[in-house]
Design an enzyme around this catalytic site. Structure first.
Site: not given
Ligand code: XLS
Ligand code: NI
Ligand code: NI
Length: 437
Positions: A102, A105, A233, A297, A310
């Site tokens: 991002h 970041d 996403e 992801d 995550d």
């Molecule tokens: C959050 C999302 C984020 C996206 C990018 O849950 O997964 O990390 O991948 O903004």
């Molecule tokens: Ni993500």
């Molecule tokens: Ni996520």
């Protein structure tokens, strides 16, 4: 630029499958061919800057635990550049070809967008040099439209036009720097594009605003000649109670409703799928059916927790099912496997970054090999084909091409007394699947 953030770690070695070496690739061999394509090109592994470099591993009950000796915790530019050096050292030592970030970041948010942009440019210059020197590439970039208080009620769906405007300008800049770094894609994740209560929300207007926002991004992309793929996403909730891009089906409906479908593919995240009440293979299959499987992801979640935990995807059964879908879709073009994953709070040492990514990469290497073996074996695919064999008839052809009528089917059905139902053989198929894992 020369960095020694991980002095205790060498380039992660390739070791034997039965080796007891704690840190080594047992399965991932970047140049090994599977179905005629190198593992590296199948997976296109990426590490994400937000978890790898910026996540201190705090949780709602406790302070950060991660040890990051290369980072002095300040937001001055020298620290940003040092952090970037450490990141590229990590990518090199961990044999990861791509990265994602991002805007916020990699460089800090200042008091005006103009100042933030100026600092972002300085850090992006450094990324460009590091990328040039190491051959590591940007898989996708994105903008953080959820952390700053101005975004508390959304960005493209904020009730305030000033916030929408700021978000649009921030995305313009993020697309520009992604383009400048040669990114293969750009992700829109609607962190707060949704609501917490309908009592204060005009959903119709918010969804329309989001569509206009995305149309402007498409037009801007065209105007600067950025050839990267745009991704949406999906995620159902968290931080919002309901997010408009809740799952693949909702995203497809939204994109179709507003004429955006030709310009987007989807970036599917495992833990978001499970939060939506789906398996990740369901979400991948739904994308494949619609021709919009773009990127992944790669993470996983604890089923007992109900939170986007995550975790690193280290389970070969999960990765096998995912790779079956990805291979069936024809593989990645501009997407890849981005580890949107963080270590557990207890895994606070720098070397845990390596253990985590290597475990994930090996799990996907196993998944790829298992999926290719399952495809070569053919028993599961044959079973599915046979299950639908009755459709390979003249009548099937007429129905599937849209030529049949209810009257015609009624004639066939009215006096029939026997229907050839067959076992679905789920347990037998699971047994076959597990032979390969
Ligand atoms: C959050 C999302 C984020 C996206 C990018 O849950 O997964 O990390 O991948 O903004
Ligand atoms: Ni993500
Ligand atoms: Ni996520």
């Amino acid at each position: 630029m020369p960095s020694d953030a991980f002095p205790e770690i060498d380039i992660v070695p390739f070791v034997d499958r039965t080796s007891k070496e704690p840190l080594g690739f047992r399965h991932y061999r970047p140049d090994e061919l599977v179905e005629g394509k190198s593992m590296r090109d199948h997976m296109r592994f990426a590490s994400c800057y937000w978890h790898t470099m910026r996540n201190g591993l705090g949780d709602p009950f406790g302070t950060p635990t991660a040890r990051m000796p290369w980072d002095d915790g300040s937001d001055n530019i020298d620290n940003c550049l040092r952090r970037a050096d450490a990141f590229f050292e990590f990518l090199r030592k961990c044999r990861i070809d791509f990265y994602c970030f991002h805007d916020r970041d990699i460089a800090p948010e200042r008091s005006t967008l103009a100042e933030s942009n100026a600092d972002l440019d300085r850090v992006v210059d450094h990324f460009a040099a590091l990328s040039q020197a190491t051959g590591k590439k940007l898989l996708w970039g994105t903008a953080c439209l959820f952390a700053h208080p101005r975004y508390l009620s959304g960005a493209a769906t904020s009730p305030r036009i000033e916030v929408f405007t700021h978000a649009a300008a921030q995305v313009k800049k993020a697309i520009e720097v992604t383009h400048r770094l040669g990114g293969d894609g750009y992700v829109f994740w609607g962190g707060r594009e949704g609501y917490t209560t309908l009592l204060n929300t005009d959903m119709k207007r918010e969804r329309e605003h989001l569509a206009h926002f995305l149309h402007m991004a498409v037009e801007f992309k065209r105007s600067i000649g950025f050839k990267g793929q745009f991704f949406i996403e999906p995620k159902p909730r968290e931080p919002s109670v309901h997010q408009y891009d809740s799952d693949t089906a909702a995203c497809l409906a939204f994109l179709r409703e507003f004429g955006l479908l030709p310009h987007f593919k989807l970036n599917i995240e495992t833990n978001h799928a499970t939060l939506a009440g789906h398996t990740v293979e369901h979400e991948l299959a739904a994308c494949r059916a619609a021709g919009v499987l773009g990127s992944v992801d790669a993470n996983s979640g604890t089923e007992h927790c109900g939170w986007d935990t995550d975790e690193f995807p280290t389970d070969p059964r999960l990765t096998t099912k995912m790779m079956l879908e990805i291979l069936a879709a024809g593989g990645f073009t501009q997407g890849g496997l981005n580890f949107d994953a963080k270590r557990r709070r207890e895994s606070f040492e720098p070397s845990d970054l390596f253990h985590a990514h290597v475990a994930g990469m090996d799990a996907f290497a196993r998944g790829l090999k298992a999926a290719a073996a399952i495809r070569a074996d053919g028993r599961i695919a044959d079973f599915v084909q046979r299950r639908y064999a009755s459709w390979n008839s003249e009548l099937g052809r007429r129905i599937e091409s849209g030529d049949a009528t209810l009257e015609e089917l009624e004639k066939i059905a009215l006096h029939r007394i026997d229907w050839p139902i067959e076992s679905g053989r789920q347990e037998m198929l699971e047994h076959i699947l597990h032979e390969f894992i």
